[in-house]
Design a protein around this motif. Structure first.
Motif, PDB file in Angstrom:
ATOM      1  N   LEU A  49      -0.114   5.560   6.747  1.00  0.00           N
ATOM      2  CA  LEU A  49       0.959   6.271   6.030  1.00  0.00           C
ATOM      3  C   LEU A  49       1.736   5.360   5.085  1.00  0.00           C
ATOM      4  CD1 LEU A  49       2.702   8.580   8.671  1.00  0.00           C
ATOM      5  CD2 LEU A  49       0.755   9.082   7.198  1.00  0.00           C
ATOM      6  N   HIS A  50       2.273   5.960   4.061  1.00  0.00           N
ATOM      7  CA  HIS A  50       3.098   5.267   3.087  1.00  0.00           C
ATOM      8  C   HIS A  50       4.503   5.852   3.158  1.00  0.00           C
ATOM      9  CE1 HIS A  50       3.131   2.595  -0.297  1.00  0.00           C
ATOM     10  NE2 HIS A  50       1.806   2.546  -0.308  1.00  0.00           N
ATOM     11  N   ILE A  51       5.486   5.006   3.412  1.00  0.00           N
ATOM     12  CA  ILE A  51       6.879   5.486   3.504  1.00  0.00           C
ATOM     13  C   ILE A  51       7.637   5.012   2.270  1.00  0.00           C
ATOM     14  CG2 ILE A  51       8.988   5.414   4.918  1.00  0.00           C
ATOM     15  CD1 ILE A  51       6.624   6.794   6.331  1.00  0.00           C
ATOM     16  N   ILE A 100       0.240  -9.046   5.673  1.00  0.00           N
ATOM     17  CA  ILE A 100       0.735  -9.444   4.354  1.00  0.00           C
ATOM     18  C   ILE A 100      -0.381  -9.194   3.343  1.00  0.00           C
ATOM     19  CG2 ILE A 100       1.501 -11.404   2.952  1.00  0.00           C
ATOM     20  CD1 ILE A 100       2.459 -12.719   5.556  1.00  0.00           C
ATOM     21  N   GLU A 101      -0.067  -8.419   2.312  1.00  0.00           N
ATOM     22  CA  GLU A 101      -1.094  -8.064   1.327  1.00  0.00           C
ATOM     23  C   GLU A 101      -0.825  -8.802   0.016  1.00  0.00           C
ATOM     24  OE1 GLU A 101      -1.409  -3.847   0.749  1.00  0.00           O
ATOM     25  OE2 GLU A 101      -3.003  -4.016  -0.750  1.00  0.00           O
ATOM     26  N   HIS A 102      -1.771  -9.603  -0.404  1.00  0.00           N
ATOM     27  CA  HIS A 102      -1.598 -10.335  -1.664  1.00  0.00           C
ATOM     28  C   HIS A 102      -2.235  -9.569  -2.835  1.00  0.00           C
ATOM     29  CE1 HIS A 102      -5.548 -11.780  -0.132  1.00  0.00           C
ATOM     30  NE2 HIS A 102      -5.893 -11.808  -1.406  1.00  0.00           N
ATOM     31  N   LYS A 103      -1.806  -9.912  -4.025  1.00  0.00           N
ATOM     32  CA  LYS A 103      -2.367  -9.255  -5.221  1.00  0.00           C
ATOM     33  C   LYS A 103      -2.053 -10.137  -6.417  1.00  0.00           C
ATOM     34  CE  LYS A 103      -2.274  -4.941  -7.812  1.00  0.00           C
ATOM     35  NZ  LYS A 103      -1.962  -3.513  -7.801  1.00  0.00           N
ATOM     36  N   PHE A 104      -3.053 -10.426  -7.234  1.00  0.00           N
ATOM     37  CA  PHE A 104      -2.835 -11.458  -8.263  1.00  0.00           C
ATOM     38  C   PHE A 104      -2.137 -10.954  -9.519  1.00  0.00           C
ATOM     39  CE2 PHE A 104      -6.473 -11.226 -11.437  1.00  0.00           C
ATOM     40  CZ  PHE A 104      -6.960 -10.018 -11.019  1.00  0.00           C
ATOM     41  N   VAL A 114      -6.696  -8.279   3.236  1.00  0.00           N
ATOM     42  CA  VAL A 114      -7.492  -8.438   2.022  1.00  0.00           C
ATOM     43  C   VAL A 114      -7.760  -7.069   1.405  1.00  0.00           C
ATOM     44  CG1 VAL A 114      -9.692  -9.264   1.082  1.00  0.00           C
ATOM     45  CG2 VAL A 114      -8.594 -10.499   2.978  1.00  0.00           C
ATOM     46  N   ASP A 115      -7.185  -6.832   0.231  1.00  0.00           N
ATOM     47  CA  ASP A 115      -7.519  -5.639  -0.549  1.00  0.00           C
ATOM     48  C   ASP A 115      -8.552  -6.108  -1.563  1.00  0.00           C
ATOM     49  OD1 ASP A 115      -7.520  -3.780  -2.756  1.00  0.00           O
ATOM     50  OD2 ASP A 115      -5.697  -2.893  -1.962  1.00  0.00           O
ATOM     51  N   LEU A 116      -9.732  -5.498  -1.515  1.00  0.00           N
ATOM     52  CA  LEU A 116     -10.830  -6.016  -2.338  1.00  0.00           C
ATOM     53  C   LEU A 116     -10.496  -6.059  -3.830  1.00  0.00           C
ATOM     54  CD1 LEU A 116     -12.356  -5.923   0.300  1.00  0.00           C
ATOM     55  CD2 LEU A 116     -14.230  -4.780  -0.839  1.00  0.00           C
ATOM     56  N   GLY A 117      -9.679  -5.117  -4.287  1.00  0.00           N
ATOM     57  CA  GLY A 117      -9.373  -5.056  -5.718  1.00  0.00           C
ATOM     58  C   GLY A 117      -8.289  -6.018  -6.168  1.00  0.00           C
ATOM     59  N   HIS A 118      -7.768  -6.814  -5.252  1.00  0.00           N
ATOM     60  CA  HIS A 118      -6.634  -7.671  -5.598  1.00  0.00           C
ATOM     61  C   HIS A 118      -7.029  -9.101  -5.937  1.00  0.00           C
ATOM     62  CE1 HIS A 118      -3.393  -4.899  -3.629  1.00  0.00           C
ATOM     63  NE2 HIS A 118      -4.227  -4.258  -4.429  1.00  0.00           N
ATOM     64  N   HIS A 119      -8.255  -9.241  -6.425  1.00  0.00           N
ATOM     65  CA  HIS A 119      -8.748 -10.569  -6.809  1.00  0.00           C
ATOM     66  C   HIS A 119      -9.313 -10.482  -8.220  1.00  0.00           C
ATOM     67  CE1 HIS A 119      -9.055 -10.028  -2.442  1.00  0.00           C
ATOM     68  NE2 HIS A 119      -8.613 -11.278  -2.392  1.00  0.00           N
ATOM     69  N   GLY A 178     -10.143  -5.009 -12.167  1.00  0.00           N
ATOM     70  CA  GLY A 178      -8.902  -5.409 -11.505  1.00  0.00           C
ATOM     71  C   GLY A 178      -8.704  -4.539 -10.275  1.00  0.00           C
ATOM     72  N   ASP A 179      -7.477  -4.052 -10.089  1.00  0.00           N
ATOM     73  CA  ASP A 179      -7.213  -3.189  -8.939  1.00  0.00           C
ATOM     74  C   ASP A 179      -7.612  -1.763  -9.298  1.00  0.00           C
ATOM     75  OD1 ASP A 179      -6.358  -2.554  -6.406  1.00  0.00           O
ATOM     76  OD2 ASP A 179      -4.281  -2.215  -7.010  1.00  0.00           O
ATOM     77  N   ASP A 180      -8.924  -1.584  -9.530  1.00  0.00           N
ATOM     78  CA  ASP A 180      -9.421  -0.304 -10.048  1.00  0.00           C
ATOM     79  C   ASP A 180      -9.384   0.815  -9.003  1.00  0.00           C
ATOM     80  OD1 ASP A 180      -9.994  -2.089 -12.055  1.00  0.00           O
ATOM     81  OD2 ASP A 180     -12.164  -2.033 -11.779  1.00  0.00           O
ATOM     82  N   LEU A 198      -9.110   2.226   4.130  1.00  0.00           N
ATOM     83  CA  LEU A 198      -9.500   2.460   2.738  1.00  0.00           C
ATOM     84  C   LEU A 198      -8.227   2.451   1.903  1.00  0.00           C
ATOM     85  CD1 LEU A 198     -12.014   5.369   3.369  1.00  0.00           C
ATOM     86  CD2 LEU A 198     -12.617   3.166   2.364  1.00  0.00           C
ATOM     87  N   ASP A 199      -8.318   1.996   0.683  1.00  0.00           N
ATOM     88  CA  ASP A 199      -7.192   2.098  -0.251  1.00  0.00           C
ATOM     89  C   ASP A 199      -7.785   2.370  -1.625  1.00  0.00           C
ATOM     90  OD1 ASP A 199      -4.930   1.983  -1.737  1.00  0.00           O
ATOM     91  OD2 ASP A 199      -4.492  -0.132  -1.402  1.00  0.00           O
ATOM     92  N   GLN A 200      -7.902   3.633  -1.938  1.00  0.00           N
ATOM     93  CA  GLN A 200      -8.569   4.032  -3.180  1.00  0.00           C
ATOM     94  C   GLN A 200      -7.692   5.030  -3.928  1.00  0.00           C
ATOM     95  OE1 GLN A 200     -13.096   3.774  -1.323  1.00  0.00           O
ATOM     96  NE2 GLN A 200     -12.303   5.768  -1.894  1.00  0.00           N
TER      97      GLN A 200
HETATM   98  C1  RM4 Z   1      -1.027  -1.424  -4.300  1.00  0.00           C
HETATM   99  C2  RM4 Z   1      -1.538  -1.969  -2.980  1.00  0.00           C
HETATM  100  C3  RM4 Z   1      -0.979  -1.256  -1.802  1.00  0.00           C
HETATM  101  C4  RM4 Z   1      -0.955   0.223  -1.996  1.00  0.00           C
HETATM  102  C5  RM4 Z   1      -0.313   0.587  -3.296  1.00  0.00           C
HETATM  103  C6  RM4 Z   1      -0.249   2.075  -3.499  1.00  0.00           C
HETATM  104  O1  RM4 Z   1      -1.804  -1.889  -5.363  1.00  0.00           O
HETATM  105  O2  RM4 Z   1      -2.933  -1.920  -2.962  1.00  0.00           O
HETATM  106  O3  RM4 Z   1      -1.752  -1.542  -0.666  1.00  0.00           O
HETATM  107  O4  RM4 Z   1      -0.223   0.734  -0.929  1.00  0.00           O
HETATM  108  O5  RM4 Z   1      -1.035  -0.017  -4.342  1.00  0.00           O
END
Ligand code: RM4
Ligand code: MN
Ligand code: MN
Length: 433
Positions: free
Chosen positions: A101-103, A220-224, A255-260, A290-292, A328-330
């Motif tokens: 869930l996303h709050i 902890i989620e990283h993203k470049f 690790v979010d695959l699209g964050h590299h 990118g974060d496609d 999944l995060d799509q």
């Molecule tokens: C971000 C990141 C987060 C996601 C948001 C919607 O790029 O991937 O995990 O919750 O988008």
């Protein structure tokens, strides 16, 4: 609550009946083929049946780009309708019993009611996700220039409080993890003091960490890059690892695959995090640039397999502190989100099963004998084996659909939802736009 259309188990069984004969034939053929390699197909079916990945609540709505969003028909309008769609995905593919869930997008008025609604559909709640990358109506301090790392202490406090709120909601829902991704960063050189912002991040995160229940983990989620285009505060896995270590044993790196950046060796990052006992888990998706947020396995299926190769190796060798959460995060802009999520769910099981096909003793031997060609061909043999019959049998045995997408389309689910869920004026499905 009014009765809403659901796909019947008997309908799934009827559809399966049509595909059953050819599936048996393919399964038999694959059984023989794998036997020649000394592989027991039943063992792989069990592994396929046991595989689990969580669906993102925000993924069942139509996504968008920064230019536009083209809403689909019958989109879920609230968290209950999102859960209905997640329940449908679970019913057909069987590998997706949890929802992330996303709050505040999914903030429940009554957590117990939401939990009951989910469990009636066999669903539970995976990691919670906080949102400090946009302002909410009525919010006192703006996140335009940052949240957990904002120069203004009151803004940071507000962001910390929101994260603690997420944990409390998650506790009521039975979740066991909290994911923090922040959009904080800078668009221009000089905009931010790199070391100072990271110090502030840690200071804020320590407060959130202190509010974490004992049996919870923090991811902890990283993203470049994006939304900040010059620098982000948690830009890479190294920074994430440093922070996870600073925070303590309940903090891990997601690790979010699209964050590299394109071509980064993600499987190696995964191996490093496993070795350091700090792998939280994944946000699976695929990307070209990118974060496609494209469907898992749609662009670089070999990379996905190589990631699972590391994961399966860690599983089989009982790597310490290894308990990854798969999510999944799509973002689905041009497909029916339910179809995309089902297909991605299937692709992950595929990569998992294929990774179990790797002849690990032979691979170790090739590595020790410095035989790169042999090592690669061992991986390729597993990757090029079509394990579809294993996946289909696993789904059928656990009550799912042999062909989830065909069955979904034949059920008319989306059309029924279009009737049930007329667009409410002024109410857009919350999520990524
Ligand atoms: C971000 C990141 C987060 C996601 C948001 C919607 O790029 O991937 O995990 O919750 O988008
Ligand atoms: Mn993500
Ligand atoms: Mn992302």
């Amino acid at each position: 609550m009014a009765t809403h259309f659901e796909i019947d188990n008997s309908f799934i069984a009827e559809q399966n009946e049509k595909a059953h004969a050819w599936l048996e034939e393919d399964y038999e053929h694959l059984t023989k083929k794998l036997r020649r390699q000394n592989v027991d197909i039943e063992d792989l079916v069990k592994r396929a049946e046991a595989f689990r990945v969580a669906v993102p609540s925000w993924g069942v709505g139509t996504g968008g780009t920064r230019f536009a969003r083209f809403p689909g028909t019958g989109e879920p309008r609230d968290i209950y309708e999102k859960l209905e769609d997640c329940g449908t995905i679970f019913k057909l593919v069987r590998s997706t019993p949890a929802v992330s869930l996303h709050i505040p997008w999914d903030k429940p008025d009554d957590a117990t009611q939401l939990r009951d609604f989910a469990s009636a559909r066999g669903l539970s709640f995976d990691a919670m996700n906080s949102n400090t990358f946009q302002d909410q109506p009525g919010q006192e301090h703006s996140y335009k220039f940052g949240s957990l790392t904002h120069p203004d202490k009151a803004t940071r406090d507000q962001a910390v409080a929101h994260n603690i709120d997420c944990i409390q909601i998650g506790q009521a829902l039975g979740s066991k993890a909290h994911t923090v991704w922040i959009g904080d960063g800078g668009n221009f050189p000089g905009q931010q003091h790199f070391r100072r912002t990271l110090e502030r991040y840690l200071e804020s995160m320590r407060e959130i960490y202190a509010a974490l229940p004992n049996d919870w983990r923090m991811f902890i989620e990283h993203k470049f890059y994006e939304p900040a285009f010059y620098s982000t505060v948690i830009n890479d896995w190294g920074t994430s690892y440093y922070c996870a270590r600073e925070l303590g044993p309940k903090a891990f790196c997601l690790v979010d695959l699209g964050h590299h950046a394109p071509n980064v060796n993600i499987e190696m990052i995964v191996a490093r995090l496993i070795q350091f006992g700090k792998l939280a888990g994944f946000h699976f998706n695929d990307s070209k640039y990118g974060d496609d947020d494209l469907d898992s396995g749609s662009i670089k299926p070999f990379q996905l397999f190589l990631i699972f190769n590391e994961l399966v190796e860690a599983e089989l060798s009982h790597a310490p502190n290894f308990s990854p959460a798969y999510m999944l995060d799509q973002s689905h802009n041009v497909t029916d989100p339910i179809e995309s999520l089902m297909m991605s769910g299937v692709e992950l099981v595929r990569a998992h099963v294929q990774a179990h096909l790797v002849d690990r003793d032979a691979l170790t031997e090739a590595q020790e004998k410095c035989d790169p060609l042999q090592a690669l061909s061992i991986l390729k043999q597993a990757f090029t084996t079509d394990v579809s019959p294993i996946l289909a049998i696993a789904r059928e045995r656990s009550g799912g659909a042999i062909d989830p997408i065909d069955t979904y389309r034949a059920s008319g689910y989306r059309q029924r939802k279009a009737e049930e869920r007329p667009v409410r004026k002024g109410v857009a499905a919350s999520g990524i736009v």
